[in-house]
Design an enzyme around this catalytic site. Structure first.
Site, PDB file in Angstrom:
ATOM      1  CE  LYS A   1      -2.035   8.128   6.722  1.00 38.60           C
ATOM      2  NZ  LYS A   1      -2.641   6.833   6.487  1.00 38.60           N
TER       3      LYS A   1
ATOM      4  CE  LYS B   1      -3.225   2.967   0.331  1.00 38.69           C
ATOM      5  NZ  LYS B   1      -4.264   3.378   1.182  1.00 38.69           N
TER       6      LYS B   1
HETATM    7  P1  NA7 Z   1     -10.434  10.579   7.443  1.00 39.68           P
HETATM    8  O1  NA7 Z   1     -11.565  11.083   6.626  1.00 39.68           O
HETATM    9  O2  NA7 Z   1      -9.348  11.515   7.812  1.00 39.68           O
HETATM   10  O3  NA7 Z   1     -11.068   9.976   8.797  1.00 39.68           O
HETATM   11  C1  NA7 Z   1     -10.218   9.600   9.820  1.00 39.68           C
HETATM   12  C2  NA7 Z   1     -10.949   8.768  10.845  1.00 39.68           C
HETATM   13  O4  NA7 Z   1     -10.020   8.453  11.884  1.00 39.68           O
HETATM   14  C3  NA7 Z   1     -12.130   9.497  11.494  1.00 39.68           C
HETATM   15  O5  NA7 Z   1     -13.102   8.560  11.830  1.00 39.68           O
HETATM   16  C4  NA7 Z   1     -11.459  10.073  12.737  1.00 39.68           C
HETATM   17  O6  NA7 Z   1     -12.346  10.383  13.777  1.00 39.68           O
HETATM   18  C5  NA7 Z   1     -10.551   8.923  13.123  1.00 39.68           C
HETATM   19  N1  NA7 Z   1      -9.486   9.332  14.029  1.00 39.68           N
HETATM   20  C6  NA7 Z   1      -8.480  10.202  13.790  1.00 39.68           C
HETATM   21  N2  NA7 Z   1      -7.684  10.324  14.875  1.00 39.68           N
HETATM   22  C7  NA7 Z   1      -8.210   9.521  15.813  1.00 39.68           C
HETATM   23  C8  NA7 Z   1      -7.834   9.189  17.142  1.00 39.68           C
HETATM   24  N3  NA7 Z   1      -6.747   9.736  17.710  1.00 39.68           N
HETATM   25  N4  NA7 Z   1      -8.595   8.305  17.811  1.00 39.68           N
HETATM   26  C9  NA7 Z   1      -9.678   7.739  17.241  1.00 39.68           C
HETATM   27  N5  NA7 Z   1     -10.089   8.007  15.986  1.00 39.68           N
HETATM   28  C10 NA7 Z   1      -9.354   8.881  15.281  1.00 39.68           C
HETATM   29  O7  NA7 Z   1      -9.754   9.292   6.815  1.00 39.68           O
HETATM   30  P2  NA7 Z   1     -10.311   8.300   5.687  1.00 39.68           P
HETATM   31  O8  NA7 Z   1     -11.588   7.680   6.134  1.00 39.68           O
HETATM   32  O9  NA7 Z   1     -10.272   8.980   4.359  1.00 39.68           O
HETATM   33  O10 NA7 Z   1      -9.143   7.226   5.654  1.00 39.68           O
HETATM   34  C11 NA7 Z   1      -9.017   6.240   6.671  1.00 39.68           C
HETATM   35  C12 NA7 Z   1      -7.780   5.413   6.407  1.00 39.68           C
HETATM   36  O11 NA7 Z   1      -7.825   4.803   5.104  1.00 39.68           O
HETATM   37  C13 NA7 Z   1      -6.475   6.192   6.420  1.00 39.68           C
HETATM   38  O12 NA7 Z   1      -5.452   5.434   7.005  1.00 39.68           O
HETATM   39  C14 NA7 Z   1      -6.182   6.461   4.957  1.00 39.68           C
HETATM   40  O13 NA7 Z   1      -4.809   6.703   4.719  1.00 39.68           O
HETATM   41  C15 NA7 Z   1      -6.747   5.250   4.275  1.00 39.68           C
HETATM   42  P3  NA7 Z   1     -13.083  11.820  13.810  1.00 39.68           P
HETATM   43  O14 NA7 Z   1     -14.271  11.674  12.900  1.00 39.68           O
HETATM   44  O15 NA7 Z   1     -12.098  12.839  13.304  1.00 39.68           O
HETATM   45  O16 NA7 Z   1     -13.434  12.032  15.228  1.00 39.68           O
END
Ligand code: NA7
Length: 289
Positions: free
Chosen positions: A240, A172
């Site tokens: 990232k 990936k």
């Molecule tokens: P997004 O749209 O940036 O969503 C990120 C998700 O991760 C979202 O649900 C966030 O919750 C969650 N998040 C971020 N930081 C935390 C922490 N510290 N604890 C718990 N949850 C967190 O990403 P995508 O859906 O586009 O992509 C997800 C993955 O697939 C990523 O690795 C990509 O590179 C590929 P929030 O809603 O902000 O509270």
């Protein structure tokens, strides 16, 4: 037999994936750090968990799809983390893109609880997630993949079993390096052409009939020329992934000069961005004030 699904992470990709399983009729328990983002899914039939642990407890298969390594660590091992809730015999599938070493750590922690683990990062963006046309890059046991294939079939059009834990994340990261470099390559070419007074369309016309053509550029070129950077794959996440690729390469002693340079370009654009933009916005690096 009913398969209970747990889902952690309702971001740009995670939410349309979870929605497809709700629509397919699976009982889905979701948790998201910002619970408000779950409201529409709850109306559509999902159940809301108050903690990651609560989302994991009833799950036969728990998916995680969160932004980055710290997010995975928080969701799995933070307060009321999911790992402590998983039942022996269940499967944990992590669709976040993280370091291969973290995937191996997840696998080991899951195994200690009698839980099978797969890493299954995806490619295809928000569009692919909505249509159920993602591609999964899987690392782990073939037998575990077989167990979750009926679920993956609602989410993606293809899955590649790439090897043991870590292999899926490695491929990936390599794929995202390619995408980042291709899109930056087009941005540079456009900067040269338009800076010389030749319209962007002239380059794109030639590109379309040339060996330089690439499906990713077919999608990103119109975004670039219309300057529509609504995120399908956000630049912050591409940045990232370039960092994760460089970190892995560093550990292995493999030089990645083009990726290192590209990361600086993406860094500069990320630093200057006022809003969440797609990685096609890397062309802003050449924007004149
Ligand atoms: P997004 O749209 O940036 O969503 C990120 C998700 O991760 C979202 O649900 C966030 O919750 C969650 N998040 C971020 N930081 C935390 C922490 N510290 N604890 C718990 N949850 C967190 O990403 P995508 O859906 O586009 O992509 C997800 C993955 O697939 C990523 O690795 C990509 O590179 C590929 P929030 O809603 O902000 O509270």
């Amino acid at each position: 037999m009913t398969v209970n699904v747990g889902w952690i992470g309702l971001g740009l990709i995670g939410k349309p994936m979870a929605r497809r399983l709700v629509q397919a009729g699976y009982p889905v328990t979701v948790w998201n750090r910002t619970p408000a983002k779950a409201a529409d899914l709850i109306r559509e039939g999902a159940r809301l968990a108050a903690t990651p642990r609560e989302a994991a407890a009833p799950a036969d298969v728990l998916f995680t799809c969160v932004s980055d390594p710290p997010a995975v660590e928080a969701a799995l091992w933070g307060d009321d983390g999911a790992m402590a809730g998983l039942r022996a015999g269940s499967v944990l599938v992590d669709s976040s893109t993280v370091a291969p070493a973290l995937a191996r750590r997840e696998a080991a922690a899951a195994a200690a609880r009698g839980v099978e683990f797969l890493e299954a990062p995806v490619t295809g963006g928000t569009w692919g997630a909505e249509k159920g046309e993602l591609v999964f890059l899987v690392g782990g046991e073939a037998a575990t993949l077989e167990r979750v294939q009926p679920l993956l079939a609602h989410l993606g059009k293809k899955w590649f079993h790439l090897g043991p834990h870590g292999a899926g994340q490695t491929v990936k990261l390599a794929m995202n390096m390619l995408y980042a470099l291709e899109v930056q390559g087009l941005a540079e070419a456009l900067a040269l052409v338009t800076g010389s007074g030749v319209p962007a369309d002239k380059l794109l016309e030639v590109l379309a009939s040339s060996m330089g053509r690439a499906p990713v550029l077919d999608i990103k070129a119109p975004m670039m020329t219309s300057r529509n950077f609504a995120p399908s794959f956000p630049l912050r996440l591409m940045h990232k992934d370039l960092g994760l690729a460089l970190e892995l390469a560093n550990q292995l002693g493999i030089p990645l000069p083009a990726t290192a340079a590209a990361r600086e370009t993406y860094s500069a654009v990320k630093g200057a961005a006022q809003e969440d933009v797609d990685y096609a916005a890397v062309m802003n690096f050449w924007r004149r004030p």
